[in-house]
Write a protein that holds these residues in place. Sequence first.
Motif, PDB file in Angstrom:
ATOM      1  N   LEU A 106       0.842  -1.204   0.000  1.00 45.11           N
ATOM      2  CA  LEU A 106       0.000   0.000   0.000  1.00 45.11           C
ATOM      3  C   LEU A 106       0.877   1.254   0.000  1.00 45.11           C
ATOM      4  O   LEU A 106       0.936   1.984   1.001  1.00 45.11           O
ATOM      5  N   PRO A 107       1.533   1.551  -1.099  1.00 46.19           N
ATOM      6  CA  PRO A 107       2.493   2.665  -1.090  1.00 46.19           C
ATOM      7  C   PRO A 107       1.893   4.043  -0.823  1.00 46.19           C
ATOM      8  O   PRO A 107       2.598   4.942  -0.366  1.00 46.19           O
ATOM      9  N   ARG A 108       0.605   4.235  -1.064  1.00 47.81           N
ATOM     10  CA  ARG A 108      -0.013   5.555  -0.857  1.00 47.81           C
ATOM     11  C   ARG A 108      -1.033   5.571   0.272  1.00 47.81           C
ATOM     12  O   ARG A 108      -1.854   6.495   0.370  1.00 47.81           O
ATOM     13  N   VAL A 109      -0.992   4.578   1.155  1.00 53.26           N
ATOM     14  CA  VAL A 109      -1.959   4.536   2.246  1.00 53.26           C
ATOM     15  C   VAL A 109      -1.699   5.708   3.207  1.00 53.26           C
ATOM     16  O   VAL A 109      -0.549   5.981   3.563  1.00 53.26           O
ATOM     17  N   PRO A 110      -2.732   6.434   3.594  1.00 56.03           N
ATOM     18  CA  PRO A 110      -2.558   7.502   4.579  1.00 56.03           C
ATOM     19  C   PRO A 110      -2.071   6.923   5.918  1.00 56.03           C
ATOM     20  O   PRO A 110      -2.438   5.806   6.299  1.00 56.03           O
ATOM     21  N   MET A 111      -1.257   7.689   6.601  1.00 51.62           N
ATOM     22  CA  MET A 111      -0.633   7.226   7.841  1.00 51.62           C
ATOM     23  C   MET A 111      -1.654   6.746   8.867  1.00 51.62           C
ATOM     24  O   MET A 111      -1.434   5.728   9.530  1.00 51.62           O
ATOM     25  N   VAL A 112      -2.773   7.429   9.007  1.00 55.22           N
ATOM     26  CA  VAL A 112      -3.776   7.035   9.997  1.00 55.22           C
ATOM     27  C   VAL A 112      -4.278   5.617   9.719  1.00 55.22           C
ATOM     28  O   VAL A 112      -4.487   4.836  10.642  1.00 55.22           O
ATOM     29  N   HIS A 113      -4.463   5.283   8.459  1.00 58.83           N
ATOM     30  CA  HIS A 113      -4.906   3.938   8.097  1.00 58.83           C
ATOM     31  C   HIS A 113      -3.757   2.936   8.212  1.00 58.83           C
ATOM     32  O   HIS A 113      -3.962   1.806   8.645  1.00 58.83           O
ATOM     33  N   ALA A 114      -2.561   3.369   7.825  1.00 62.68           N
ATOM     34  CA  ALA A 114      -1.399   2.477   7.891  1.00 62.68           C
ATOM     35  C   ALA A 114      -1.146   2.018   9.323  1.00 62.68           C
ATOM     36  O   ALA A 114      -0.868   0.832   9.564  1.00 62.68           O
ATOM     37  N   GLU A 115      -1.257   2.926  10.262  1.00 63.54           N
ATOM     38  CA  GLU A 115      -1.019   2.572  11.666  1.00 63.54           C
ATOM     39  C   GLU A 115      -2.052   1.566  12.169  1.00 63.54           C
ATOM     40  O   GLU A 115      -1.711   0.603  12.853  1.00 63.54           O
ATOM     41  N   ALA A 116      -3.312   1.770  11.804  1.00 60.22           N
ATOM     42  CA  ALA A 116      -4.369   0.854  12.238  1.00 60.22           C
ATOM     43  C   ALA A 116      -4.199  -0.523  11.597  1.00 60.22           C
ATOM     44  O   ALA A 116      -4.369  -1.557  12.253  1.00 60.22           O
ATOM     45  N   ILE A 117      -3.858  -0.550  10.319  1.00 62.74           N
ATOM     46  CA  ILE A 117      -3.655  -1.819   9.619  1.00 62.74           C
ATOM     47  C   ILE A 117      -2.457  -2.554  10.199  1.00 62.74           C
ATOM     48  O   ILE A 117      -2.514  -3.766  10.442  1.00 62.74           O
ATOM     49  N   LEU A 118      -1.376  -1.835  10.442  1.00 67.03           N
ATOM     50  CA  LEU A 118      -0.186  -2.457  11.016  1.00 67.03           C
ATOM     51  C   LEU A 118      -0.482  -3.036  12.392  1.00 67.03           C
ATOM     52  O   LEU A 118      -0.083  -4.167  12.700  1.00 67.03           O
ATOM     53  N   ALA A 119      -1.196  -2.308  13.208  1.00 59.18           N
ATOM     54  CA  ALA A 119      -1.560  -2.813  14.544  1.00 59.18           C
ATOM     55  C   ALA A 119      -2.383  -4.093  14.436  1.00 59.18           C
ATOM     56  O   ALA A 119      -2.149  -5.060  15.169  1.00 59.18           O
ATOM     57  N   ALA A 120      -3.329  -4.115  13.502  1.00 65.23           N
ATOM     58  CA  ALA A 120      -4.158  -5.311  13.320  1.00 65.23           C
ATOM     59  C   ALA A 120      -3.323  -6.480  12.804  1.00 65.23           C
ATOM     60  O   ALA A 120      -3.497  -7.623  13.237  1.00 65.23           O
ATOM     61  N   ALA A 121      -2.403  -6.205  11.894  1.00 66.17           N
ATOM     62  CA  ALA A 121      -1.570  -7.262  11.318  1.00 66.17           C
ATOM     63  C   ALA A 121      -0.618  -7.860  12.353  1.00 66.17           C
ATOM     64  O   ALA A 121      -0.222  -9.025  12.246  1.00 66.17           O
ATOM     65  N   LEU A 122      -0.266  -7.081  13.351  1.00 65.32           N
ATOM     66  CA  LEU A 122       0.647  -7.548  14.401  1.00 65.32           C
ATOM     67  C   LEU A 122      -0.091  -8.222  15.559  1.00 65.32           C
ATOM     68  O   LEU A 122       0.528  -8.667  16.513  1.00 65.32           O
ATOM     69  N   ALA A 123      -1.411  -8.319  15.459  1.00 68.48           N
ATOM     70  CA  ALA A 123      -2.204  -8.945  16.525  1.00 68.48           C
ATOM     71  C   ALA A 123      -1.805 -10.405  16.695  1.00 68.48           C
ATOM     72  O   ALA A 123      -1.396 -11.079  15.747  1.00 68.48           O
TER      73      ALA A 123
END
Length: 103
Positions: free
Chosen positions: A19-36
């Motif tokens: 996701l090279p153009r994902v906004p930071m607010v979404h990137a942080e939430a996605i990363l947190a979910a992926a690290l669950a």
Amino acid sequence: MTGGTKRQKDMRKALRVLLPRVPMVHAEAILAAALAGHLRHLPPSIALWQATSSYIRHELTDYDVLLEDGYERDAARFFVLDDMNAVLEDWGSQKRLDPDEES
């Protein structure tokens, strides 16, 4: 978003590729979910894809509203598929959700 464990670093790298153009607010939430914890047994790219598709479905589409309105899960997923793929396109992802595959 620097430092951390090897898995966290690998996940951030995979996020930038997926996701090279994902906004930071979404990137942080996605990363947190992926690290669950429940995704820790999966390779970073797969955990990240599952987290991304789930995040987009629940946070950026009418999926939950459709469920509340009585639609079955598969029907609700069908109706939000184009919206989800539009978000993926906006975020620069080369990958898309396929209606014939379970994500």
